[in-house]
Design a protein around this motif. Structure first.
Motif, mmCIF file in Angstrom:
data_model
loop_
_atom_site.group_PDB
_atom_site.id
_atom_site.type_symbol
_atom_site.label_atom_id
_atom_site.label_comp_id
_atom_site.label_asym_id
_atom_site.label_seq_id
_atom_site.Cartn_x
_atom_site.Cartn_y
_atom_site.Cartn_z
ATOM 1 N N MET A 100 0.829 -1.192 0.000
ATOM 2 C CA MET A 100 0.000 0.000 0.000
ATOM 3 C C MET A 100 0.877 1.262 0.000
ATOM 4 O O MET A 100 1.952 1.264 0.569
ATOM 5 C CB MET A 100 -0.895 0.018 1.241
ATOM 6 C CG MET A 100 -1.863 -1.140 1.335
ATOM 7 S SD MET A 100 -3.292 -0.985 0.281
ATOM 8 C CE MET A 100 -4.201 0.272 1.128
ATOM 9 N N LYS A 101 0.353 2.280 -0.612
ATOM 10 C CA LYS A 101 1.069 3.555 -0.665
ATOM 11 C C LYS A 101 0.717 4.422 0.540
ATOM 12 O O LYS A 101 -0.391 4.351 1.069
ATOM 13 C CB LYS A 101 0.699 4.311 -1.937
ATOM 14 C CG LYS A 101 1.192 3.672 -3.220
ATOM 15 C CD LYS A 101 0.732 4.494 -4.401
ATOM 16 C CE LYS A 101 1.129 3.883 -5.712
ATOM 17 N NZ LYS A 101 0.510 2.582 -5.971
ATOM 18 N N SER A 102 1.651 5.271 0.914
ATOM 19 C CA SER A 102 1.374 6.257 1.960
ATOM 20 C C SER A 102 0.496 7.367 1.379
ATOM 21 O O SER A 102 0.356 7.489 0.152
ATOM 22 C CB SER A 102 2.684 6.843 2.482
ATOM 23 O OG SER A 102 3.288 7.655 1.472
ATOM 24 N N LYS A 103 -0.065 8.188 2.263
ATOM 25 C CA LYS A 103 -0.862 9.338 1.801
ATOM 26 C C LYS A 103 -0.019 10.249 0.912
ATOM 27 O O LYS A 103 -0.503 10.780 -0.081
ATOM 28 C CB LYS A 103 -1.390 10.122 2.998
ATOM 29 C CG LYS A 103 -2.557 9.480 3.703
ATOM 30 C CD LYS A 103 -2.993 10.254 4.922
ATOM 31 C CE LYS A 103 -3.615 11.565 4.538
ATOM 32 N NZ LYS A 103 -4.207 12.291 5.690
ATOM 33 N N GLU B 98 2.604 9.402 -0.979
ATOM 34 C CA GLU B 98 2.788 8.770 -2.290
ATOM 35 C C GLU B 98 1.511 8.845 -3.117
ATOM 36 O O GLU B 98 1.558 9.113 -4.328
ATOM 37 C CB GLU B 98 3.227 7.317 -2.112
ATOM 38 C CG GLU B 98 4.624 7.171 -1.578
ATOM 39 C CD GLU B 98 4.981 5.751 -1.207
ATOM 40 O OE1 GLU B 98 6.154 5.378 -1.397
ATOM 41 O OE2 GLU B 98 4.097 5.008 -0.716
ATOM 42 N N LEU B 99 0.363 8.615 -2.475
ATOM 43 C CA LEU B 99 -0.913 8.712 -3.191
ATOM 44 C C LEU B 99 -1.137 10.113 -3.751
ATOM 45 O O LEU B 99 -1.650 10.272 -4.857
ATOM 46 C CB LEU B 99 -2.075 8.331 -2.277
ATOM 47 C CG LEU B 99 -2.286 6.837 -2.044
ATOM 48 C CD1 LEU B 99 -3.325 6.611 -0.965
ATOM 49 C CD2 LEU B 99 -2.679 6.139 -3.327
ATOM 50 N N GLU B 100 -0.742 11.116 -2.995
ATOM 51 C CA GLU B 100 -0.894 12.497 -3.461
ATOM 52 C C GLU B 100 -0.049 12.735 -4.712
ATOM 53 O O GLU B 100 -0.492 13.366 -5.669
ATOM 54 C CB GLU B 100 -0.500 13.466 -2.344
ATOM 55 C CG GLU B 100 -0.748 14.911 -2.678
ATOM 56 C CD GLU B 100 -2.215 15.314 -2.704
ATOM 57 O OE1 GLU B 100 -2.500 16.389 -3.258
ATOM 58 O OE2 GLU B 100 -3.075 14.577 -2.196
ATOM 59 N N ASN C 145 -1.729 10.905 -7.615
ATOM 60 C CA ASN C 145 -2.942 11.627 -8.024
ATOM 61 C C ASN C 145 -2.609 12.913 -8.779
ATOM 62 O O ASN C 145 -3.304 13.263 -9.737
ATOM 63 C CB ASN C 145 -3.826 11.928 -6.810
ATOM 64 C CG ASN C 145 -4.486 10.677 -6.260
ATOM 65 O OD1 ASN C 145 -4.673 9.696 -6.977
ATOM 66 N ND2 ASN C 145 -4.825 10.702 -4.987
ATOM 67 N N GLU D 202 -0.765 3.687 -10.532
ATOM 68 C CA GLU D 202 -1.971 4.475 -10.312
ATOM 69 C C GLU D 202 -2.993 3.765 -9.424
ATOM 70 O O GLU D 202 -3.997 4.370 -9.049
ATOM 71 C CB GLU D 202 -2.589 4.890 -11.653
ATOM 72 C CG GLU D 202 -1.725 5.902 -12.385
ATOM 73 C CD GLU D 202 -2.429 6.585 -13.542
ATOM 74 O OE1 GLU D 202 -3.605 6.283 -13.824
ATOM 75 O OE2 GLU D 202 -1.789 7.445 -14.181
ATOM 76 N N SER D 203 -2.733 2.524 -9.050
ATOM 77 C CA SER D 203 -3.616 1.790 -8.144
ATOM 78 C C SER D 203 -3.203 2.040 -6.696
ATOM 79 O O SER D 203 -2.030 1.900 -6.346
ATOM 80 C CB SER D 203 -3.544 0.292 -8.438
ATOM 81 O OG SER D 203 -4.195 -0.441 -7.423
ATOM 82 N N SER D 204 -4.161 2.381 -5.870
ATOM 83 C CA SER D 204 -3.859 2.628 -4.452
ATOM 84 C C SER D 204 -3.517 1.336 -3.721
ATOM 85 O O SER D 204 -2.927 1.369 -2.647
ATOM 86 C CB SER D 204 -5.041 3.317 -3.774
ATOM 87 O OG SER D 204 -6.180 2.481 -3.831
ATOM 88 N N LYS D 205 -3.841 0.196 -4.309
ATOM 89 C CA LYS D 205 -3.611 -1.097 -3.659
ATOM 90 C C LYS D 205 -2.234 -1.673 -3.941
ATOM 91 O O LYS D 205 -1.848 -2.676 -3.353
ATOM 92 C CB LYS D 205 -4.684 -2.087 -4.088
ATOM 93 C CG LYS D 205 -6.060 -1.659 -3.626
ATOM 94 C CD LYS D 205 -7.115 -2.609 -4.069
ATOM 95 C CE LYS D 205 -8.457 -2.073 -3.592
ATOM 96 N NZ LYS D 205 -9.576 -2.823 -4.021
#
Length: 78
Positions: free
Chosen positions: A1-4, A6-8, A11, A42-45
């Motif tokens: 899983m990515k951290s917040k 990394e997700l930012e 995105n 690009e997948s949050s999983k």
């Protein structure tokens, strides 16, 4: 899983990519990776993430700064 954080980044890359009407396939071609790898990024999983060099390459192609992919302010943990 990515951290917040990394997700930012992911995105922000996706947002700019879509604003420029660029596909995942286009990004894969620029970075010399598979389309599936961009889908994983690009997948949050998935833990897959862009490297700094890849972000720099995308910034060059998107005619922006690598800073544009990063959050403007620090993110607070949940």
């Amino acid at each position: 899983m990515k951290s917040k954080f990394e997700l930012e980044i992911v995105n922000n890359v996706r947002k700019i990519r879509k604003e420029l009407n660029k596909s995942q396939t286009y990004v894969a071609m620029i970075l010399d990776v598979s389309d599936g790898y961009i889908g994983q990024i690009e997948s949050s999983k998935s833990a897959s993430m862009y490297s700094y060099d890849q972000l720099n390459k995308l910034a060059e192609d998107f005619d922006c700064s690598p800073k544009d992919f990063f959050p403007r302010t620090p993110l607070v943990k949940d």
